[in-house]
Write a protein that holds these residues in place. Sequence first.
Motif, PDB file in Angstrom:
ATOM      1  N   GLY A   1      -0.628  -4.944   2.881  1.00 31.61           N
ATOM      2  CA  GLY A   1      -0.790  -3.679   3.576  1.00 31.61           C
ATOM      3  C   GLY A   1      -0.139  -3.704   4.943  1.00 31.61           C
ATOM      4  O   GLY A   1       0.372  -4.729   5.401  1.00 31.61           O
TER       5      GLY A   1
ATOM      6  N   VAL B   1      -6.170   0.667  11.432  1.00 28.22           N
ATOM      7  CA  VAL B   1      -4.973   0.090  10.805  1.00 28.22           C
ATOM      8  C   VAL B   1      -3.725   0.508  11.570  1.00 28.22           C
ATOM      9  O   VAL B   1      -2.879  -0.332  11.894  1.00 28.22           O
TER      10      VAL B   1
ATOM     11  N   TRP C   1       0.855  -1.204   0.000  1.00 22.58           N
ATOM     12  CA  TRP C   1       0.000   0.000   0.000  1.00 22.58           C
ATOM     13  C   TRP C   1       0.882   1.242   0.000  1.00 22.58           C
ATOM     14  O   TRP C   1       1.891   1.310   0.697  1.00 22.58           O
ATOM     15  N   ASN C   2       0.497   2.248  -0.845  1.00 19.07           N
ATOM     16  CA  ASN C   2       1.318   3.475  -0.982  1.00 19.07           C
ATOM     17  C   ASN C   2       2.755   3.103  -1.362  1.00 19.07           C
ATOM     18  O   ASN C   2       3.735   3.536  -0.713  1.00 19.07           O
TER      19      ASN C   2
ATOM     20  N   VAL D   1       0.754   4.483   6.059  1.00 14.40           N
ATOM     21  CA  VAL D   1      -0.689   4.590   6.250  1.00 14.40           C
ATOM     22  C   VAL D   1      -1.061   6.060   6.121  1.00 14.40           C
ATOM     23  O   VAL D   1      -0.477   6.917   6.810  1.00 14.40           O
TER      24      VAL D   1
ATOM     25  N   HIS E   1     -11.002   4.126   9.365  1.00 12.44           N
ATOM     26  CA  HIS E   1     -10.173   2.947   9.082  1.00 12.44           C
ATOM     27  C   HIS E   1      -8.702   3.223   9.384  1.00 12.44           C
ATOM     28  O   HIS E   1      -7.975   2.349   9.873  1.00 12.44           O
TER      29      HIS E   1
HETATM   30  N1  LIG Z   1      -5.460   2.303   3.777  1.00 14.93           N
HETATM   31  C1  LIG Z   1      -4.221   1.709   3.982  1.00 14.93           C
HETATM   32  C2  LIG Z   1      -4.091   0.341   4.188  1.00 14.93           C
HETATM   33  N2  LIG Z   1      -5.196  -0.469   4.217  1.00 14.93           N
HETATM   34  C3  LIG Z   1      -5.096  -1.896   4.025  1.00 14.93           C
HETATM   35  C4  LIG Z   1      -4.761  -2.676   5.312  1.00 14.93           C
HETATM   36  O1  LIG Z   1      -3.434  -2.451   5.733  1.00 14.93           O
HETATM   37  C5  LIG Z   1      -4.929  -4.182   5.070  1.00 14.93           C
HETATM   38  O2  LIG Z   1      -4.032  -4.595   4.049  1.00 14.93           O
HETATM   39  C6  LIG Z   1      -6.349  -4.535   4.655  1.00 14.93           C
HETATM   40  O3  LIG Z   1      -7.258  -4.028   5.627  1.00 14.93           O
HETATM   41  C7  LIG Z   1      -6.529  -6.061   4.531  1.00 14.93           C
HETATM   42  O4  LIG Z   1      -6.227  -6.683   5.756  1.00 14.93           O
HETATM   43  N3  LIG Z   1      -2.874  -0.194   4.400  1.00 14.93           N
HETATM   44  C8  LIG Z   1      -1.744   0.596   4.390  1.00 14.93           C
HETATM   45  O5  LIG Z   1      -0.629   0.083   4.572  1.00 14.93           O
HETATM   46  N4  LIG Z   1      -1.866   1.931   4.180  1.00 14.93           N
HETATM   47  C9  LIG Z   1      -3.067   2.527   3.980  1.00 14.93           C
HETATM   48  O6  LIG Z   1      -3.117   3.780   3.798  1.00 14.93           O
END
Ligand SMILES: Nc1c(NC[C@H](O)[C@H](O)[C@H](O)CO)[nH]c(=O)[nH]c1=O
Length: 160
Positions: free
Chosen positions: A64, A101, A31-32, A90, A97
């Motif tokens: 993520g 996280v 993610w990112n 993140v 959310h």
């Molecule tokens: N929104 C962000 C996430 N969301 C995904 C979660 O980390 C995870 O992979 C998902 O909920 C499935 O379990 N992750 C990040 O690393 N950064 C973000 O901004």
Amino acid sequence: MATENKNLSVYDKNKIPNAKDLRFGIVVSEWNGQITEALFQGAQEALLDCGALPENIIRWNVPGSFELTFGSKKMINTQKVDAVIAIGSVIRGETSHFDFVCSATAQGIKDLNVAYDVPVIFCVLTDDNIQQSLDRSGGKHGNKGTEAAIAAIQMAVLGK
Ligand SMILES: Nc1c(NC[C@H](O)[C@H](O)[C@H](O)CO)[nH]c(=O)[nH]c1=O
Ligand SMILES: CC(=O)[C@@H](O)COP(=O)(O)O
């Protein structure tokens, strides 16, 4: 001291133990990816600069930041590493959310440090916007990945 008053990339190599005999696991959230790749580059460069061997740096990707805990646990259990660096980015969205996280990831990594005798370094940016992330992954505030690599070396030799 807030990050804005300290450059994350600054370290005194003379005060850092040589990492030539150490093995590092680096677990990278996808993610990112622009941000996490920059954090990984900072961490890898600092480890190599401090003497780590390329073959002693094992990289795994996870979807993520929430998966960093499981990925780091599996790295510890299967790869005989002296430290793990958990890399994530993140960025706050429209909902709560972000809070879940960030909290789950921080708590999960903290729990690994309690449960195992291998340090897991929290290299997870938790930012309100992309600019804050850019500033901390090679921008005006330096690179959190560099900081995490130095912490990984220091913690890997702690008590030895
Ligand atoms: N929104 C962000 C996430 N969301 C995904 C979660 O980390 C995870 O992979 C998902 O909920 C499935 O379990 N992750 C990040 O690393 N950064 C973000 O901004
Ligand atoms: C950190 C997140 O999970 C967040 O980026 C997701 O965005 P949203 O809260 O708008 O669904």
